[in-house]
Design a protein around this motif. Sequence first.
Motif, PDB file in Angstrom:
ATOM      1  N   LEU A 169      38.727  43.317  57.760  1.00 35.14           N
ATOM      2  CA  LEU A 169      40.163  43.516  57.937  1.00 35.14           C
ATOM      3  C   LEU A 169      40.453  44.863  58.585  1.00 35.14           C
ATOM      4  N   ARG A 170      41.605  44.942  59.190  1.00 33.10           N
ATOM      5  CA  ARG A 170      41.990  46.190  59.851  1.00 33.10           C
ATOM      6  C   ARG A 170      42.294  47.256  58.808  1.00 33.10           C
ATOM      7  N   PRO A 171      41.710  48.450  58.915  1.00 34.27           N
ATOM      8  CA  PRO A 171      41.965  49.519  57.936  1.00 34.27           C
ATOM      9  C   PRO A 171      43.444  49.848  57.825  1.00 34.27           C
ATOM     10  N   GLY A 172      43.874  50.148  56.598  1.00 34.66           N
ATOM     11  CA  GLY A 172      45.249  50.562  56.363  1.00 34.66           C
ATOM     12  C   GLY A 172      46.225  49.438  56.111  1.00 34.66           C
ATOM     13  N   THR A 173      45.763  48.193  56.159  1.00 37.40           N
ATOM     14  CA  THR A 173      46.693  47.072  55.987  1.00 37.40           C
ATOM     15  C   THR A 173      46.763  46.572  54.543  1.00 37.40           C
ATOM     16  N   VAL A 174      45.707  46.806  53.761  1.00 39.64           N
ATOM     17  CA  VAL A 174      45.659  46.274  52.401  1.00 39.64           C
ATOM     18  C   VAL A 174      44.974  47.271  51.469  1.00 39.64           C
ATOM     19  N   ALA A 175      45.203  47.065  50.170  1.00 40.91           N
ATOM     20  CA  ALA A 175      44.464  47.789  49.133  1.00 40.91           C
ATOM     21  C   ALA A 175      43.894  46.760  48.168  1.00 40.91           C
ATOM     22  N   VAL A 176      42.685  46.977  47.705  1.00 40.19           N
ATOM     23  CA  VAL A 176      42.095  46.095  46.696  1.00 40.19           C
ATOM     24  C   VAL A 176      42.907  46.231  45.416  1.00 40.19           C
ATOM     25  N   SER A 177      43.206  45.112  44.768  1.00 40.07           N
ATOM     26  CA  SER A 177      44.109  45.161  43.612  1.00 40.07           C
ATOM     27  C   SER A 177      43.685  44.163  42.541  1.00 40.07           C
ATOM     28  N   HIS A 178      44.486  44.099  41.470  1.00 37.22           N
ATOM     29  CA  HIS A 178      44.289  43.158  40.373  1.00 37.22           C
ATOM     30  C   HIS A 178      42.857  43.252  39.816  1.00 37.22           C
ATOM     31  N   GLN A 179      42.259  42.110  39.460  1.00 36.18           N
ATOM     32  CA  GLN A 179      40.923  42.145  38.867  1.00 36.18           C
ATOM     33  C   GLN A 179      39.866  42.654  39.834  1.00 36.18           C
TER      34      GLN A 179
ATOM     35  N   ALA B 217      40.242  45.171  41.878  1.00 35.59           N
ATOM     36  CA  ALA B 217      40.247  46.634  41.734  1.00 35.59           C
ATOM     37  C   ALA B 217      39.565  47.048  40.441  1.00 35.59           C
ATOM     38  N   LEU B 218      39.755  46.287  39.371  1.00 35.44           N
ATOM     39  CA  LEU B 218      39.081  46.611  38.111  1.00 35.44           C
ATOM     40  C   LEU B 218      37.569  46.532  38.267  1.00 35.44           C
ATOM     41  N   VAL B 219      37.086  45.586  39.066  1.00 36.67           N
ATOM     42  CA  VAL B 219      35.645  45.514  39.340  1.00 36.67           C
ATOM     43  C   VAL B 219      35.180  46.791  40.030  1.00 36.67           C
ATOM     44  N   LEU B 220      35.914  47.246  41.036  1.00 39.40           N
ATOM     45  CA  LEU B 220      35.531  48.474  41.738  1.00 39.40           C
ATOM     46  C   LEU B 220      35.518  49.672  40.789  1.00 39.40           C
ATOM     47  N   HIS B 221      36.477  49.709  39.864  1.00 40.05           N
ATOM     48  CA  HIS B 221      36.566  50.826  38.917  1.00 40.05           C
ATOM     49  C   HIS B 221      35.538  50.719  37.792  1.00 40.05           C
ATOM     50  N   GLY B 222      34.828  49.597  37.717  1.00 39.88           N
ATOM     51  CA  GLY B 222      33.820  49.438  36.681  1.00 39.88           C
ATOM     52  C   GLY B 222      34.374  49.110  35.312  1.00 39.88           C
TER      53      GLY B 222
ATOM     54  N   ALA C  26      42.333  51.218  46.901  1.00 38.07           N
ATOM     55  CA  ALA C  26      42.486  50.286  45.774  1.00 38.07           C
ATOM     56  C   ALA C  26      43.590  50.790  44.859  1.00 38.07           C
ATOM     57  N   THR C  27      44.140  49.885  44.088  1.00 34.97           N
ATOM     58  CA  THR C  27      45.100  50.320  43.083  1.00 34.97           C
ATOM     59  C   THR C  27      44.361  51.038  41.953  1.00 34.97           C
ATOM     60  N   THR C  28      45.058  51.938  41.291  1.00 36.34           N
ATOM     61  CA  THR C  28      44.478  52.706  40.193  1.00 36.34           C
ATOM     62  C   THR C  28      44.163  51.798  39.016  1.00 36.34           C
ATOM     63  N   VAL C  29      43.418  52.325  38.051  1.00 34.67           N
ATOM     64  CA  VAL C  29      43.065  51.528  36.867  1.00 34.67           C
ATOM     65  C   VAL C  29      44.304  51.007  36.139  1.00 34.67           C
ATOM     66  N   PRO C  30      45.312  51.857  35.818  1.00 30.82           N
ATOM     67  CA  PRO C  30      46.485  51.317  35.113  1.00 30.82           C
ATOM     68  C   PRO C  30      47.208  50.236  35.909  1.00 30.82           C
ATOM     69  N   ARG C  31      47.399  50.481  37.212  1.00 33.12           N
ATOM     70  CA  ARG C  31      48.100  49.492  38.041  1.00 33.12           C
ATOM     71  C   ARG C  31      47.293  48.194  38.112  1.00 33.12           C
ATOM     72  N   ALA C  32      45.991  48.299  38.338  1.00 34.73           N
ATOM     73  CA  ALA C  32      45.151  47.099  38.435  1.00 34.73           C
ATOM     74  C   ALA C  32      45.155  46.321  37.125  1.00 34.73           C
ATOM     75  N   LEU C  33      45.134  47.038  35.999  1.00 36.46           N
ATOM     76  CA  LEU C  33      45.150  46.364  34.697  1.00 36.46           C
ATOM     77  C   LEU C  33      46.435  45.565  34.515  1.00 36.46           C
ATOM     78  N   VAL C  34      47.570  46.172  34.812  1.00 33.47           N
ATOM     79  CA  VAL C  34      48.848  45.463  34.658  1.00 33.47           C
ATOM     80  C   VAL C  34      48.917  44.282  35.624  1.00 33.47           C
ATOM     81  N   GLU C  35      48.455  44.479  36.862  1.00 33.81           N
ATOM     82  CA  GLU C  35      48.437  43.383  37.830  1.00 33.81           C
ATOM     83  C   GLU C  35      47.604  42.216  37.311  1.00 33.81           C
ATOM     84  N   MET C  36      46.396  42.520  36.853  1.00 30.88           N
ATOM     85  CA  MET C  36      45.509  41.471  36.343  1.00 30.88           C
ATOM     86  C   MET C  36      46.095  40.791  35.123  1.00 30.88           C
TER      87      MET C  36
END
Length: 311
Positions: free
Chosen positions: A78-88, A90-95, A142-152
Amino acid sequence: MNPKLKVLADAQGGVYSRAQAADCDYTPGQIHDRIQDGRWERIRHGQYAEAVELSHLPPWEQQALRHRRLIHAVMNSLRPGTVAVSHQSALVLHGIPQWGPDLGEVHLSRLDRHRGGRIAGVRHHRGTLAAADLAVIDGLPATTVPRALVEMACISPFEAAVVSADAVRRERPRSTPDLERLRAATEFWPGSAMARAALDFSSPLSESVGESRLRVLMHNHGLPAPMLQVVFTDAEGFVARVDFYFPEQRTVVEFDGLVKYAGGTPETLIQEKLREDRLRALGLQVVRVTWADLEHPARLVARIRGAFARA
């Protein structure tokens, strides 16, 4: 893998595109041969990674590793700057430990005005992301841990949301102010009631995925709320810190105690037996729960209620 491609792949979660392999001097025939003989595996169309042996890992860790590679493969296309990894995703990326959310597709939040929806195995979400809700993990936005948690939590079953919420509250206690801010900001999101319920139920005292799942199971079957991580002593001193204690029923419930305390050696098995004997000498019922028991909730709950009756 030649050194040039390895450096590139290491910066992209182990994933590289067909074009990148070609730029590193691999011919179409060489790429084909490596896929056919299993040295490389296709992560998604036009995106590859070296094959890795995962059989020694627990199933949930295997799933997380595969999803992490899929995230990098998607973002690499994907083209850089168009999206951020989110929801579950993003939680995978954050471990953050997870159990039960759908990891079959990558979740992204749009940073542009592109429409949402499911496209080629990727779930695109639309919404406004504040700067405080964005981070860079593994070189990816990616979205932060709190944001990703609420999204998921808004799109997942209660059990899945609690497992991750327990882990975040246990491992990232500084996330609490942001979680409270996001509770208010997402009040009218679809699924926000489920997210709030999971956050309210979550506890930093739940120390593992198994303990979180067991706590949800007991809650769903109407058992009273237990105390968590209670310490018991006797005339000789410290006896144990137990996972769950039902004070009115004088019952202790331990998750996977043989694994957690025994370690498989005869000496530690004996120590665990003595520990359990000392708990029973205090007038307590002790119920042990394994991963297999979680697959038979009615039977497990009957065992716990039986312990209540004996006490």
